[in-house]
Scaffold this motif. Sequence first.
Motif, PDB file in Angstrom:
ATOM      1  N   LEU A 273       2.305  11.585 -49.653  1.00 50.76           N
ATOM      2  CA  LEU A 273       1.303  12.490 -50.573  1.00 50.76           C
ATOM      3  C   LEU A 273       1.616  13.842 -50.422  1.00 50.76           C
ATOM      4  N   CYS A 274       1.831  14.663 -51.428  1.00 47.45           N
ATOM      5  CA  CYS A 274       2.161  16.181 -51.241  1.00 47.45           C
ATOM      6  C   CYS A 274       0.848  16.542 -52.357  1.00 47.45           C
ATOM      7  N   ILE A 275       0.243  17.603 -51.927  1.00 51.82           N
ATOM      8  CA  ILE A 275      -0.680  18.273 -52.690  1.00 51.82           C
ATOM      9  C   ILE A 275      -0.324  19.685 -52.590  1.00 51.82           C
ATOM     10  N   ASP A 276      -0.023  20.198 -53.787  1.00 52.33           N
ATOM     11  CA  ASP A 276       0.534  21.644 -53.933  1.00 52.33           C
ATOM     12  C   ASP A 276       0.411  22.051 -55.266  1.00 52.33           C
ATOM     13  N   ASP A 277      -0.311  23.348 -55.749  1.00 50.15           N
ATOM     14  CA  ASP A 277      -0.416  23.560 -57.072  1.00 50.15           C
ATOM     15  C   ASP A 277       0.617  24.000 -57.675  1.00 50.15           C
ATOM     16  N   THR A 278       1.819  24.144 -56.909  1.00 51.50           N
ATOM     17  CA  THR A 278       3.008  24.592 -57.520  1.00 51.50           C
ATOM     18  C   THR A 278       3.740  23.230 -57.970  1.00 51.50           C
ATOM     19  N   LEU A 279       4.121  23.319 -59.142  1.00 50.72           N
ATOM     20  CA  LEU A 279       4.758  22.049 -59.653  1.00 50.72           C
ATOM     21  C   LEU A 279       6.271  22.028 -59.175  1.00 50.72           C
ATOM     22  N   SER A 280       6.962  23.020 -58.918  1.00 49.58           N
ATOM     23  CA  SER A 280       8.322  23.134 -58.479  1.00 49.58           C
ATOM     24  C   SER A 280       8.368  22.403 -57.002  1.00 49.58           C
ATOM     25  N   ILE A 281       7.563  23.091 -56.218  1.00 54.10           N
ATOM     26  CA  ILE A 281       7.393  22.321 -54.853  1.00 54.10           C
ATOM     27  C   ILE A 281       7.161  20.992 -55.001  1.00 54.10           C
ATOM     28  N   CYS A 282       6.233  20.432 -55.712  1.00 57.34           N
ATOM     29  CA  CYS A 282       5.872  19.125 -55.539  1.00 57.34           C
ATOM     30  C   CYS A 282       7.107  18.167 -56.062  1.00 57.34           C
ATOM     31  N   THR A 283       7.646  18.628 -57.053  1.00 56.90           N
ATOM     32  CA  THR A 283       8.915  17.864 -57.694  1.00 56.90           C
ATOM     33  C   THR A 283       9.866  17.868 -56.392  1.00 56.90           C
ATOM     34  N   HIS A 284      10.081  19.105 -55.904  1.00 54.38           N
ATOM     35  CA  HIS A 284      11.293  19.139 -55.045  1.00 54.38           C
ATOM     36  C   HIS A 284      10.888  18.143 -53.721  1.00 54.38           C
ATOM     37  N   ILE A 285       9.485  18.040 -53.065  1.00 48.14           N
ATOM     38  CA  ILE A 285       9.318  17.398 -52.211  1.00 48.14           C
ATOM     39  C   ILE A 285       9.286  15.934 -52.494  1.00 48.14           C
ATOM     40  N   GLU A 286       8.945  15.422 -53.718  1.00 52.27           N
ATOM     41  CA  GLU A 286       8.785  14.232 -54.308  1.00 52.27           C
ATOM     42  C   GLU A 286      10.218  13.414 -54.358  1.00 52.27           C
ATOM     43  N   LYS A 287      11.084  14.298 -54.857  1.00 48.11           N
ATOM     44  CA  LYS A 287      12.720  13.957 -55.067  1.00 48.11           C
ATOM     45  C   LYS A 287      13.249  13.618 -53.616  1.00 48.11           C
ATOM     46  N   ILE A 288      13.198  14.508 -52.848  1.00 44.98           N
ATOM     47  CA  ILE A 288      13.658  14.321 -51.578  1.00 44.98           C
ATOM     48  C   ILE A 288      13.274  13.227 -50.795  1.00 44.98           C
TER      49      ILE A 288
END
Length: 403
Positions: A273-288
């Motif tokens: 689970l990734c918790i970050d209020d920056t959408l681009s960071i969330c998307t980046h981690i999720e895809k990797i």
Amino acid sequence: MQGNLYEIDIRSILQLIELGQRTGQLFVEAHSFHKSPQLGRNHTGKNLSWFVFFLNGEIVYATDSDNSLLRLSDYLRHYQVKVQVTEEERACLEVLNAPEYAYLWTLLEQNIIDPIQARSIIYNLVQETLFDLLNLQQGSFVFAVGSALTPQLTTLEITPLLSKIVKQVQQWKQLYPYIQSPEQFPILTDIVNLRSSLPAVTVNKLQHWASGQTSLRQLARYLNRNIVTVAKAIYPYVQQGWVHLVDSDTTELLTNQQDKTLSLQENHKQRILCIDDTLSICTHIEKILQTQGYEAIAITNPLEALTRVFQFQPDLIFCDIAMPELTGYEICEMLRHSQAFRNIPVIMLTAKEGFFDRVRATMVGATDYLTKPFGHTELVILVERYLNYSRGEVIKQTQHLLI
């Protein structure tokens, strides 16, 4: 009298009606919003509405927009009375302004319940409605002067009622974020700790009620207690992680959550689970992570994340430090106070690197620290480092990496 709740609150509106000794009906409407500490129910984005009926500045009856008899049925269960309505009777009730109130009078006339029981039910219905209304922060209202709802079984003075419910609302807000909504469903998730810490009678009661089939609000109705009393009773177990609360829209969780959380499947995908209020960071981690075969989800709202973490049951958590409403330090500290997540690897994300940040992260129980921006390889290596160890070993062997 009409307006918006950001101009005048519900408490003031009720006091004005009492002061003017008005007779009529108050209609309040609000658009539901997701995961609120005040009113967390009905996360579907639809409009909610409530009605309060007055006679000479006193409350006769109050209800919400649900015209079914489910609410009344829950209260009648306390008196071992079942709602039995034919299709013809239901059709007649549906055209009435207050079908719940009309059916209550039918039960009285048939001597199925007595006046004392009926007054108690009305008092509870009014309390429940005002509790929701006093938690509202936005919405609109209209007060229409008119004839009183008839017949009247009882009338309730507004000032003492408000004084009591305002205190309940204040106590309720102190339970957040562990308890967010009266419509959440409790589920047992750590029966071993419960049995070792509580009397067998208490555990048996929890097993009966915390089955994922009964909401906190229904439980309060069944027990003839207010929602805050019930919530405070279950709060310590939720805080420990022995009981989890899920929302009504998670149908699968309500039927299967106990089995899933009490016995983890050996061949399940590792969850991150990734918790970050920056959408681009969330998307980046999720895809990797998804390309590496992990089951990964990312959440930008830290308040929502606290609920989702209990539902998702992650094996590892990335958490940004600097977020609005709740910081990563606060989230990590809350998780470490939960029995279920005491040993979960929690990796803090930050845009800066500093000694004091690492020290504070250590103090709240963080496992490691990742500075943004970071690369694909750096992220994957860090994940594999901690997911290759048992949860207990991770905390013990890697705290020194922070400082």
